[in-house]
Enzyme design. Structure first.
Site, PDB file in Angstrom:
ATOM      1  N   ARG A  28       0.724  -1.261  -0.114  1.00  0.00           N
ATOM      2  CA  ARG A  28      -0.001   0.078   0.108  1.00  0.00           C
ATOM      3  C   ARG A  28       0.858   1.084   0.033  1.00  0.00           C
ATOM      4  O   ARG A  28       1.046   1.942   0.847  1.00  0.00           O
ATOM      5  CB  ARG A  28      -1.053   0.062   1.215  1.00  0.00           C
ATOM      6  CG  ARG A  28      -1.920  -1.333   1.436  1.00  0.00           C
ATOM      7  CD  ARG A  28      -2.916  -1.023   2.348  1.00  0.00           C
ATOM      8  NE  ARG A  28      -3.678  -1.989   2.581  1.00  0.00           N
ATOM      9  CZ  ARG A  28      -3.493  -2.914   3.805  1.00  0.00           C
ATOM     10  NH1 ARG A  28      -2.789  -2.695   4.890  1.00  0.00           N
ATOM     11  NH2 ARG A  28      -4.334  -4.038   3.657  1.00  0.00           N
ATOM     12  N   ASP A  50       2.411   4.990  -0.120  1.00  0.00           N
ATOM     13  CA  ASP A  50       1.612   6.177   0.315  1.00  0.00           C
ATOM     14  C   ASP A  50       1.586   7.239  -0.747  1.00  0.00           C
ATOM     15  O   ASP A  50       2.290   6.998  -1.952  1.00  0.00           O
ATOM     16  CB  ASP A  50       2.674   6.867   1.399  1.00  0.00           C
ATOM     17  CG  ASP A  50       1.986   6.072   2.888  1.00  0.00           C
ATOM     18  OD1 ASP A  50       1.053   5.822   2.893  1.00  0.00           O
ATOM     19  OD2 ASP A  50       3.112   6.291   3.792  1.00  0.00           O
ATOM     20  N   ARG A  90      11.297   5.420   4.892  1.00  0.00           N
ATOM     21  CA  ARG A  90      11.673   6.870   5.129  1.00  0.00           C
ATOM     22  C   ARG A  90      12.101   7.276   6.432  1.00  0.00           C
ATOM     23  O   ARG A  90      12.975   8.135   6.528  1.00  0.00           O
ATOM     24  CB  ARG A  90      10.196   7.427   4.693  1.00  0.00           C
ATOM     25  CG  ARG A  90       9.805   7.339   3.462  1.00  0.00           C
ATOM     26  CD  ARG A  90       8.161   7.614   3.110  1.00  0.00           C
ATOM     27  NE  ARG A  90       7.917   8.905   3.736  1.00  0.00           N
ATOM     28  CZ  ARG A  90       6.649   9.442   3.914  1.00  0.00           C
ATOM     29  NH1 ARG A  90       5.706   8.823   3.512  1.00  0.00           N
ATOM     30  NH2 ARG A  90       6.622  10.557   4.193  1.00  0.00           N
TER      31      ARG A  90
END
Lengths: 245, 245
Positions: free
Chosen positions: B50, B52, B198
């Protein structure tokens, strides 16, 4: 008046090339608009290369005259605050009054990117030319070598080019494989005719597809006839990398 | 029913991530819409990751069931004619009925790009994180080595992640310099927590800036406390490269 040199990077996708024109948005127009906002007076900018619609640049060079007292190296920061994000002044500096972005240039380096795969790349869709048939990379490399040196490149000029001489020197020309199915052509030389890199790229693609042989290249150059060379490859694959002074 | 596997590349700039949601355009929505156009029936697609808002993919994997007789490898061509140009099915094939894009996956590879220069790149503006201070590349390389292996990565999970265990194995992690002032982080592992790459990227940037030392990394991992790690680096620099099966 002080003379300021700018090195400008841009994503050409959304612009009708560098040079100001009516009814179309150009990069020069944005740079002049930002300068007017910054300096409060209309300030003409002279660019070295009139890149076409959709062509990108890492190293376009432009210059302008001003009596502003802003330090030369600060113009990049000030202008980038006013420019759209797809046009970035990477460097600014004060240069001697006789520096001219176009007339002082001694040569240029261009890159042309080809995405050689069954499907175009989503990420490179506006940044590379898509070629579906598998290209013969070794033949393209051999073909590239024939272009190096001083030649009359009349066969590699689009109609509409208006120059006294079509003789140019190519300093180097390299074809290399990059990741993600990209083939990169890098060419440097003392000057280029109108659409010359895109016609060279299109000719190398024909060699890679087997429509031309690498051994045909000397004859195509020598024949001075545009119709013997390959098609003009699309603008989206072309990058103005650097201008030499 | 036949089970079809898709490998999908996308430029995440204009999408609210992979997964279908209300009031926002997503990649999954476009793929399902194209399938409905092609097959004439609503067909749900299950994606592995999924991603972002703003995250890119070279190798997202999805699967769907169909009783269509279109050969597996032809779906890519048919769907690409219906999809926007920033979403491209790079490969399609029929797979065994028990293949599941998410549950069958054995690991993933991600890339994170940092543009380390005085000014952001015009061409990479939506494709890399911009960091102005000059980063200490060697310190970042040393820091990266500490992440490799099996660890509890609780310190590198955004709030909102809901997993039973925060133990993951990182197979490899490489920091390398690319042209045009880009620094590339490539990480592969058996799985990743929410925003883990990240947060790792943001922590390496802190090391590069001297806000953390490379020798701090083992303690940050061992402390299991999110607040010791660096900031979550922006989505635009992240690429889902490959999913292993």
């Amino acid at each position: 008046m002080r003379n300021i040199k700018l090195i400008i990077e841009y994503d050409g996708t959304n612009y009708h090339g560098w040079q100001i024109q009516k009814n179309a948005v150009t990069i020069q127009e944005h740079v002049e608009k930002a300068l007017r906002q910054l300096l409060g007076v209309q300030t003409g900018v002279t660019g070295c290369s009139r890149t076409d619609v959709g062509v990108h640049a890492y190293g376009q060079v432009a210059h302008f005259f001003t009596d502003s007292t802003i330090p030369g190296e600060k113009f990049s920061y000030a202008l980038n605050n006013l420019l759209p994000r797809d046009i970035v002044v990477q460097k600014s500096e004060e240069v001697p009054e006789d520096f001219h972005s176009r007339y002082s240039s001694k040569g240029k380096k261009y890159r042309y990117l080809i995405c050689n795969s069954a499907h175009q790349s989503a990420l490179m869709r506006n940044r590379a030319c898509h070629v579906r048939p598998e290209l013969d990379f070794e033949q393209m490399r051999k073909a590239a070598a024939h272009f190096v040196g001083e030649h009359d490149f009349a066969a590699f000029q689009a109609t509409g080019g208006q120059v006294r001489s079509t003789v140019r020197e190519i300093y180097s020309m390299n074809v290399s494989r990059k990741e993600d199915k990209l083939i990169e052509l890098e060419v440097s030389g003392n000057g280029f005719l109108y659409n010359m890199i895109r016609i060279i790229a299109g000719t190398l693609i024909y060699v890679g597809m087997g429509k031309l042989r690498e051994s045909d290249i000397p004859g195509i150059i020598g024949g001075l006839d545009r119709t013997n060379a390959g098609k003009t490859a699309p603008a989206q694959g072309l990058y103005l990398m650097e201008i030499y002074y």
